[in-house]
Design a protein around this motif. Structure first.
Motif, short mmCIF file in Angstrom:
data_model
loop_
_atom_site.label_atom_id
_atom_site.label_comp_id
_atom_site.label_asym_id
_atom_site.label_seq_id
_atom_site.Cartn_x
_atom_site.Cartn_y
_atom_site.Cartn_z
N ASP A 209 0.82 -1.22 0.00
CA ASP A 209 0.00 0.00 0.00
C ASP A 209 0.85 1.27 0.00
O ASP A 209 0.55 2.23 -0.73
CB ASP A 209 -0.93 0.02 1.23
N GLU A 210 1.90 1.22 0.81
CA GLU A 210 2.77 2.41 0.86
C GLU A 210 3.41 2.65 -0.51
O GLU A 210 3.46 3.78 -1.01
CB GLU A 210 3.85 2.21 1.92
N ALA A 211 3.91 1.58 -1.09
CA ALA A 211 4.55 1.72 -2.41
C ALA A 211 3.55 2.19 -3.45
O ALA A 211 3.83 3.09 -4.26
CB ALA A 211 5.15 0.37 -2.84
N CYS A 212 2.40 1.58 -3.41
CA CYS A 212 1.34 1.96 -4.35
C CYS A 212 1.01 3.44 -4.18
O CYS A 212 0.90 4.19 -5.17
CB CYS A 212 0.11 1.09 -4.07
N GLY A 213 0.88 3.87 -2.95
CA GLY A 213 0.58 5.28 -2.67
C GLY A 213 1.67 6.19 -3.17
O GLY A 213 1.40 7.21 -3.82
N LYS A 214 2.93 5.80 -2.91
CA LYS A 214 4.03 6.66 -3.37
C LYS A 214 4.03 6.78 -4.88
O LYS A 214 4.24 7.86 -5.42
CB LYS A 214 5.37 6.08 -2.91
N LEU A 215 3.79 5.67 -5.53
CA LEU A 215 3.80 5.73 -6.99
C LEU A 215 2.64 6.60 -7.51
O LEU A 215 2.79 7.36 -8.47
CB LEU A 215 3.69 4.31 -7.58
N LYS A 216 1.49 6.48 -6.84
CA LYS A 216 0.36 7.28 -7.30
C LYS A 216 0.51 8.76 -6.95
O LYS A 216 -0.04 9.62 -7.63
CB LYS A 216 -0.95 6.78 -6.68
N ASP A 217 1.23 9.03 -5.87
CA ASP A 217 1.35 10.42 -5.43
C ASP A 217 2.49 11.17 -6.10
O ASP A 217 2.68 12.36 -5.86
CB ASP A 217 1.57 10.47 -3.90
N LEU A 218 3.25 10.47 -6.89
CA LEU A 218 4.35 11.14 -7.59
C LEU A 218 3.85 12.33 -8.40
O LEU A 218 2.77 12.29 -8.95
CB LEU A 218 5.00 10.17 -8.59
N PRO A 219 4.66 13.33 -8.44
CA PRO A 219 4.31 14.38 -9.41
C PRO A 219 4.13 13.73 -10.77
O PRO A 219 4.81 12.76 -11.10
CB PRO A 219 5.54 15.30 -9.40
N TYR A 220 3.22 14.28 -11.54
CA TYR A 220 2.84 13.68 -12.82
C TYR A 220 4.02 13.17 -13.63
O TYR A 220 4.03 12.08 -14.14
CB TYR A 220 2.11 14.72 -13.70
N ALA A 221 4.99 14.01 -13.78
CA ALA A 221 6.02 13.72 -14.75
C ALA A 221 6.98 12.64 -14.30
O ALA A 221 7.69 12.06 -15.11
CB ALA A 221 6.82 14.98 -15.05
N ASP A 222 7.03 12.40 -13.02
CA ASP A 222 8.17 11.66 -12.51
C ASP A 222 8.34 10.28 -13.10
O ASP A 222 9.45 9.84 -13.32
CB ASP A 222 8.10 11.57 -10.98
N LEU A 223 7.26 9.63 -13.37
CA LEU A 223 7.42 8.32 -13.93
C LEU A 223 7.05 8.33 -15.41
O LEU A 223 7.87 8.06 -16.27
CB LEU A 223 6.56 7.30 -13.17
#
Lengths: 251, 251, 251, 251, 251, 251, 251, 251
Positions: F21-35
């Protein structure tokens, strides 16, 4: 060929000093204007009392002064539009009696004060930036003998300002509406007064005002009746037309 | 007041049947045109031989037929532009001798064949879609007595087509260049011939051609010398001007 | 490959010093213009006597002087348009024989006076502000050998002024009509004369004149026949076209 | 709140039937127009005698008939502009007294003939295609009580036609100048008459006339004084303004 | 004068059957194109494989069928743009092998399938209404041998739709971006891909889109690099240019 | 989040140091461009070798120098357009290695000479006044590694000048056509070469050239195929697009 | 007539010191605004807290200082737009407490810090050249009490820059999008946020940007919903409208 | 890749079923939108309750019906703009629950009545011809849950009509001002209310209204603050923006 010359010719015919053919030939060979257009000029003479106008934009002070000097002996008022204060100083050296209307940017030689009423013109502006154009209109009307009522800075975004001055405006025989930006003043005024409105769009504004085209189009599309439009920033033209209407009306 | 009337007036003066003042007044009160403009009309007469022209766009066949009938007794050529084949059928009922130039959309009453040379006009088009405008020009020139050389579909995108026809074009006293789209033909032609080029932009194209404005601007900005421009799709105007030039040149 | 080189090649073929294939290859490998366009240049040569023209607007006096020096040995007239008096002073240092036409803003190197008549051009303006453009046209026509009749400040708002000068205007083989503001002069003139009218709109005016677009559109929409239009303020182009027409007419 | 209601309120205050605060509140809570604008409407009443106008372009005959029926009891003239003959037939079923001015495309309910002179308006056109717009102006002026002088097809390309009719035109208190194409008529007229000229550009023409923009710009840039411009094809607006001016002048 | 004729001339010179002067004269008198432009045509031949194009807008089906029949023997692909289904039915009677691309409004005679890779073009649209223009581009590219990737309805107001398709778009050697209204697609695409973008504005929209001018201006002012623009609705031109680029790139 | 950070996150998940969940959250909360947009940037990297560009028009020399200094460490070429010689002197104080291309008005920091061929671009102008725009294009192409062939002053009014240089032009992989006034050069060139033509309208001219709009419209309406247009005076954009095409073509 | 005066009049009626007729007359004779528009002004008072605004473009520092001095006693914020640093120095002599926002070109007299939240406005620009307009918007919003988030230089040609800042932008109650050139930012933003977007086109760019018309048209044609447009370069108007929306939203 | 898929990937990493590199690669290789733009879509979800919109202008009834059917299961309101009654009859066959708003030309599938207050919008028109655009705005606002106050035919030429309705208008959280011709209504309203005004120019008028450009320019140049403009005739856009503002305000 002026009237006396024409009479001389006819007398020569009467006295048989000139043959019919010769007279006929002379009359036919006249420059176009000489006879037929005497009539035209005659009619133009009705406009006596209206000022002679010099468009000063592209002229030197020397040119303006010289033209004024030439026109002066006719005895009427003479005005030069779009003149700076600097230009005035030089014109004044040539025509010492010339006066300068600063806000209106007009140099004038006032030789005749129209004392008999030539009607009343109200000059109304939307904003303070429209005042130079409005003053050009106002001074023009005054030089044509009209009384002028100035009502400035009463644009439609604060329409209570306009209403507070309607009593003044309603006294006029013709109204000049000067406005830039969206030019709505002409339509609102056109709906409130029962005299002709001369709308003069100004180039006041920026961007999509397209140097006055926006206000010009607004005024041409006015949903009010009784509105006639002149060129952008043409204060002189507006003042002239309004005074022409007012002068007629007051008679 | 024609010449004989003028003479009668002068005779009356000579014979003291009319006072100087009365004669002077009559001459001054004449309608403007009566004397001065007899002269104008006289000069216009030099243009005899040129066709009378009716702009057919907004007229009914009945109107066109009627006008043709009225003009016919003068004996010159008469042409009506922008006429459909349907209109022609109805005009023909009124003016049986009228002929129809299909591509040029011109109805004409040809009463006079100019046998003496009135010069040569080359009418050149960029594409096949420009042909209706070009034909309007060509037939107009022909009705004015010019010989016409038609050089169609030689636009600058395939410039060898134009060069292959230059020998023909160079025979002309004046060239009409009809082109839509980018209108480059006028500039290229202007650089190749040593006679005046009358450029007529056509509304052929779409989008940024702005109904012919694109070609019009191109032609006005031509970097070639000796190019004069007429209105968009104004084949008649182009043909008239070219024939006017060519007619002068050939004399 | 000029004519002498071409002859040498043919001589080499004749003398069997060059094989057919080699000659054929050389002729085909020539730069485009070398053969085919000799012909073009030949035809252009017919225009000899017309001045070489330098558009001075974006050039330095040094550039203008240098180009003049290069063109001078050809022996024809050379003119540079849109030049200030300051530019002239510097050009004169390089080309001492250069003269300056102040009102026309033209620097010219006159090496050839066309003594045989090359026709007559009338240059007519609506106002005094149109004179610079008109002078550019007039001097251009004169440098091309035409006699020029100047008729200035006869705009249609005081149409009797125009009529008073019609006798002069009617002497011309082609008429240049220069007018700003509403540009009505071209239409009125077009209806009065029987020679081609070259209309040149000027940028004189303000507001809705749109820097000359108003006069340009008026002239393009002229209801008179025989009118061709050039670019706004393009006095040179108007003078060139008018002299081209007049020169032809007078022969 | 009309005057009698206002008096009742004040009486209630006087008679202490209403408190000062309550009266003050009611006066402040009035709909905007109820008091202040009674005055506006009062002033508008001065315009009585002028026709009520319905812009018919986007309305159904039923809508037009219904509006006419509602306005009829007021007793003044009512006019609907831009109506086809087909529309008239249907309007007539609802308003049997309605009449149709074919050329002007106006349906009118004439309930009042202005017998006292309301001035004279001259309506002048450049061509025959301008007549529908001119008739809209003429009929509008007539419905406002003006005498109308029609002078059609006197465009400046054949200026002698205009001069031949000047005597008629000079009788008017205001002149409507309707012209398409280059719209030069307004400038020429403006220079010949000494009354206000209402210029109405028409969309007559094609190509660079830009649906009337060309004539519009010409008229706005008129070098003649005393010219006011209305929207393209706005015959009604021109006729209204001219009659408004003429009506004033004649009093 | 083709090569064999040129050789004959040279042989005649070599064999002294023709004088140098005569040969020189003949070469100089050749029609412009005969020698110099053989070269031009030769270079054009490099473009073989590209389709012959007929602009169908103002042509009759008979004209289109006839032109196709004439071009067919050359063996290349032939396409006619802006054709309706009705037109196709009639063209098919003349050219039975012709096929119709409905969405692209193109009639084509496909005589040659380009099997060797001529590169890949992505055709991208902002909305569904842009598809006709896009299909004209896509089919044009295909007829020139390119593989086409269609990515439709991915306008920037829902930019995730565009991103979801970027993998596809990035495969292309050139991208066509078709968009109406605000035309922002071209700029966004220009910033995302590293190949040339051919932007084609469409007339999709209303009001201030000014029939495509809005999108056109947007694309010309693109802040992205590597964007070239074609005329409004010019799907053919966009497809042609993109395939020209892609074909070069893939070699 | 760059790749190494992404790997660390995934390693933490793998090593159970971070919950799903934490990882999922971090990935979703990234600034748009980051990934998602790492990918975008990656693709952009393909364009490496192309110069960084600074639009110098509204920037101070200090700003330009500062931006150059910041970009310099990346090692690529950097260029600033629309810079005066005065600006260069100040920029040079900050970035001593900067060089100035006078005619092109470009300041550049050349850190990388593209020795491998990136294709050939021909830059062609109609007149000498178009050279500044052309030089901006030429220098841009050169800074992108292209060989540039300059062919100046070969406008269509003297079309033999253009033909005389066609051999040179035909060597190019892409052609830039810079022209003002009527902009006909693009159409003529488009018909003569078999590579893409990038048309750049210039603001050279006056009056009805409308500051380059005339040439722009001409180029958009070109009857030649394979022509893409950039903004008025946009030499940089033309040079960039041409070099982009040529670079692709040469590989 | 303010409320206390109205009460006095009513008291006079109640106390029979004034007749009904006299009171009725006074109420009817009031200047338009005095009663009806008290109501208007009352409603306007709701806007208290919003700054008084002086358009500084055509005013002298003296005029601005004088107006500020007059408005100061009301106690609200006062701002003058489009003022140079030079103007500020002179205004400061008259109004010593005035401060200057350099980038925004605004002189302000801040008398009231809005501590209660009046919502949040994001001001976003496409490029660095748009910052002056954006700052005018931002400072205006701040003077109206809004919190402002500045997000500059995130144009769509490098769209990852925009996405990297979306988290910030999404905090706003209203978004100002300032962009020149193709103005695509407004459409992209309109698709990404769920609050109103106030689009302000800037005149940044050259050539076919037509001084901001290109961006203006783009924004008006935005395919995104929820976008309202203000005049070109009208940062003040954009900031005012955005703060008006945000202030409402935050309540 | 939605959230559950993302979790599965992370679980596979945690459970060592997938290597770090493989996971890293998958995340990087995702289509752009899959992760980053889940966020975008999430934010868009906040706009739930707003209707899905179909621009009906260029679509067939079948297309509209099909799109409606596809969107229906989402449960929100769906609307299609610019639909005729004929189109509705066919759409109804596919989507029987669809209703038709005749004056607004909108087909809607109303699946959700917003019972909680979403604010109040006043829709005001200058004339009766503006009603179709106004109704498009009004129905759009209603479908977004707003209460709508309709105030029609209160143009500024009879400004008392507007004032008589101000009490109603002042109840709104946002005002839509629809006007053609000179579009002055927006400025007057902007000065009278203290909420945002969404100005929608209509194409009502003729001649110099330029199909709505006149009203558009007027509104953009409004001298009143707090006015945002949408495209000509864009009733939907105006209603959407107004409801968006009002909805925010009412919370």
């Amino acid at each position: 060929m002026n009237e006396s010359e024409l009479k001389k010719l006819l007398e020569a015919v009467r006295d048989s000093e000139m043959s019919i053919d010769e007279a006929c030939g002379k009359l036919k060979d006249l420059p176009y204007a000489d006879l037929g257009f005497a009539s035209v000029d005659h009619h133009r003479a009705v406009r006596t009392g209206y000022p002679e106008v010099i468009y000063g934009e592209n002229k030197t002070p020397e040119q303006i002064g010289m033209i004024m000097s030439e026109l002066a002996p006719k005895g009427g008022n003479i005005m030069a539009t779009r003149c700076t204060a600097e230009m005035y100083l030089k014109v004044k050296e040539i025509v010492p009696e010339a006066v300068y209307f600063h806000k209106a940017r007009i140099i004038a030689l006032v030789q005749k004060e129209d004392t008999d009423s030539a009607g009343t013109v109200a000059v109304v502006t939307a904003g303070t930036s429209d005042i130079p154009v409005a003053e050009e209109a106002a001074v023009t009307s005054e030089l044509m003998g009209a009384e002028v009522i100035r009502v400035y800075d009463v644009g439609v975004a604060g329409i209570h300002r306009l209403f507070a001055r309607m009593k003044d405006i309603e006294r006029a025989d013709a109204v000049v509406a000067a406005a830039g930006m969206e030019g709505a003043l002409a339509s609102v005024l056109g709906g409130l007064v029962n005299v002709p409105v001369v709308a003069v769009p100004t180039s006041v504004g920026y961007g999509a005002n397209l140097n006055g085209i926006s206000a010009l189009l607004s005024m041409l599309n006015s949903c009010a009746n009784g509105v006639g439009v002149v060129n952008i920033d043409n204060g002189f033209g507006a003042g002239y037309l309004a005074a022409l209407i007012a002068g007629k009306c007051s008679k």
